[in-house]
Design an enzyme around this catalytic site. Structure first.
Site, mmCIF file in Angstrom:
data_model
loop_
_atom_site.group_PDB
_atom_site.id
_atom_site.type_symbol
_atom_site.label_atom_id
_atom_site.label_comp_id
_atom_site.label_asym_id
_atom_site.label_seq_id
_atom_site.Cartn_x
_atom_site.Cartn_y
_atom_site.Cartn_z
ATOM 1 N N GLU A 86 -34.349 -9.129 26.127
ATOM 2 C CA GLU A 86 -35.255 -9.103 26.959
ATOM 3 C C GLU A 86 -36.637 -9.310 26.442
ATOM 4 O O GLU A 86 -37.151 -8.870 25.503
ATOM 5 C CB GLU A 86 -35.192 -7.559 27.340
ATOM 6 C CG GLU A 86 -36.080 -7.031 28.483
ATOM 7 C CD GLU A 86 -35.892 -5.580 28.704
ATOM 8 O OE1 GLU A 86 -34.796 -5.012 28.675
ATOM 9 O OE2 GLU A 86 -36.755 -4.874 29.110
ATOM 10 N N GLU B 29 -45.440 -4.887 32.160
ATOM 11 C CA GLU B 29 -44.746 -3.555 32.622
ATOM 12 C C GLU B 29 -46.186 -2.876 32.675
ATOM 13 O O GLU B 29 -47.003 -2.868 31.937
ATOM 14 C CB GLU B 29 -43.777 -2.809 31.820
ATOM 15 C CG GLU B 29 -42.552 -3.611 31.610
ATOM 16 C CD GLU B 29 -41.654 -2.797 30.867
ATOM 17 O OE1 GLU B 29 -40.748 -2.209 31.397
ATOM 18 O OE2 GLU B 29 -41.644 -3.091 29.469
#
Length: 400
Positions: free
Chosen positions: A278, A283
């Site tokens: 990932e 974020e």
């Protein structure tokens, strides 16, 4: 019976009869014998291309043998007369025997997505009737309209770099998201993080406007969830291995919001997560409005999740106030994550050597706005919905 005895009796009887007749014809209190007028509220969705009528129905509690009239006029609330609705006034007539009538008020077409608005139809001076309700509310639903401009200020990146070619991009200039590029992920099962939203493909939650992709999180009951949002991917349609990726975006920053621009290994169906790898290009946790986090995740040799990450803090303002460019520089043996061309996550292959190295294979994009979850926690009383992430473009460059 002798007459002298009869007359007093007749006198008393006549007096009693006279008294009953007088009582039965005495006028009732004013208005008690008249029907009352009621009026119903109206709620309708505004139309982007044509005016529509808000029809306010008025009713009488009982029919009348006389014509009933009542004055009416419009009154502005948050809706502005002449801009949102056409003001009107007049006299409404109920024909004898009729118990229903209506007034049409024109709401002016507009396509701007914004909070709902209200205006009022006010009644006065009834004739041959009373008013049970003297005001009705017209609610104009604007929240699903398709046009939502935003300031384009902020950092930008070029359409070309020396030694690179542009291999894929989406500038979001079409009328709707291209099915050839994007998938919608649907559901409200927590997504492995105890998230609170239900992801949909509805235009209420994901749409294009003014050259931007907009993902909108709402507080609304949907399925078994209290919030809705959207999550889109390029899985199976556009998957990439190495190069430079630029994503220009403006982010929601409220408590409980969790916008993300990220990637997963294309072999996730075969090996699962985290072995697929990932890459979190961006974020943001809403309670930290000036901070974004870039991360790499993979599976360690002992089976646990490995993480290599860092955070980037703005020197002023927050990530909702202007656009920023979130980038990934990716080669076979290294990865860098940048904000506005400033690298803050730098990882070489040897830094990620515990377990099977997954970052040498194709990955696909995921763009989403989560609500709640283990990391951001739930929204609170300071969180105002809707919340939106704007994406101006995504561009993938690879070396010549």
């Amino acid at each position: 019976m002798k007459l002298p005895y009869l007359l007093p009796w007749l006198g008393a009887g006549l007096l009693a009869i006279f008294s009953c007749s007088k009582s039965s014809t005495h006028p009732l209190p004013s208005g008690q014998d008249q029907p009352s007028i009621t009026i119903s509220d109206v709620t309708l969705a505004r139309q982007p291309r044509q005016n529509i009528n808000f029809r306010f129905y008025l009713g009488l509690s009982a029919s009348s043998t006389q014509e009933v009239t009542v004055n009416y006029h419009t009154e502005a609330g948050t809706a502005i007369a002449g801009k949102d609705f056409i003001p009107d006034s007049g006299v409404l007539h109920f024909a004898p025997g009729s118990t229903q009538a209506y007034v049409d008020i024109t709401v002016i077409a507009d396509s701007l997505r914004r909070p709902n608005q209200t205006f009022y139809l006010v009644l006065s001076d009834p004739n041959h009737a009373t008013l049970a309700k003297n005001k009705a509310t017209g609610t104009i639903l604007n929240q699903d309209l398709p046009y939502l401009p935003t300031s384009d200020s902020g950092y930008t990146s070029p359409l070309s770099y020396p030694g690179y070619r542009l291999v894929w991009h989406d500038e979001f200039d079409e009328q709707q998201l291209a099915d050839s590029n994007w998938n919608y992920e649907i559901g409200g099962n927590g997504w492995g993080n105890q998230e609170l939203e239900y992801y949909t493909s509805r235009p209420q939650n994901v749409f294009l406007s003014d050259g931007k992709l907009i993902i909108e999180a709402r507080q609304e009951s949907y399925g078994n969830n209290a919030y809705t949002s959207a999550r889109i991917t390029t899985q199976g349609k556009h998957e990439f291995q190495y190069g430079r990726i630029d994503i220009r975006a403006k982010l929601p920053v409220a408590q409980g919001l969790w916008p993300a621009l990220w990637m997963l290994g294309s072999n996730i169906k075969q090996v699962g997560w985290p072995q697929c790898g990932e890459i979190d290009i961006m974020e943001l946790i809403g309670k930290n409005p000036r901070e974004v986090v870039g991360s790499l995740h993979w599976k360690k040799a002992d089976g646990n999740v490995a993480t290599f990450n860092n955070k980037y803090d703005l020197s002023q303002g927050d990530f909702s106030q202007a656009f920023h460019v979130f980038s990934l520089l990716w080669s076979a043996d290294s990865l860098q994550i940048l904000v506005d061309d400033i690298p803050y996550v730098k990882a070489a292959r040897q830094d990620l050597s515990d377990g099977i190295y997954p970052f040498d294979q194709p990955f696909f994009f995921i763009f989403n706005v989560a609500v709640g979850g283990n990391w951001p926690g739930p929204p609170d009383q300071t969180t105002v919905f809707p919340q939106r992430m704007f994406v101006d473009y995504v561009r993938v460059f690879q070396q010549n």
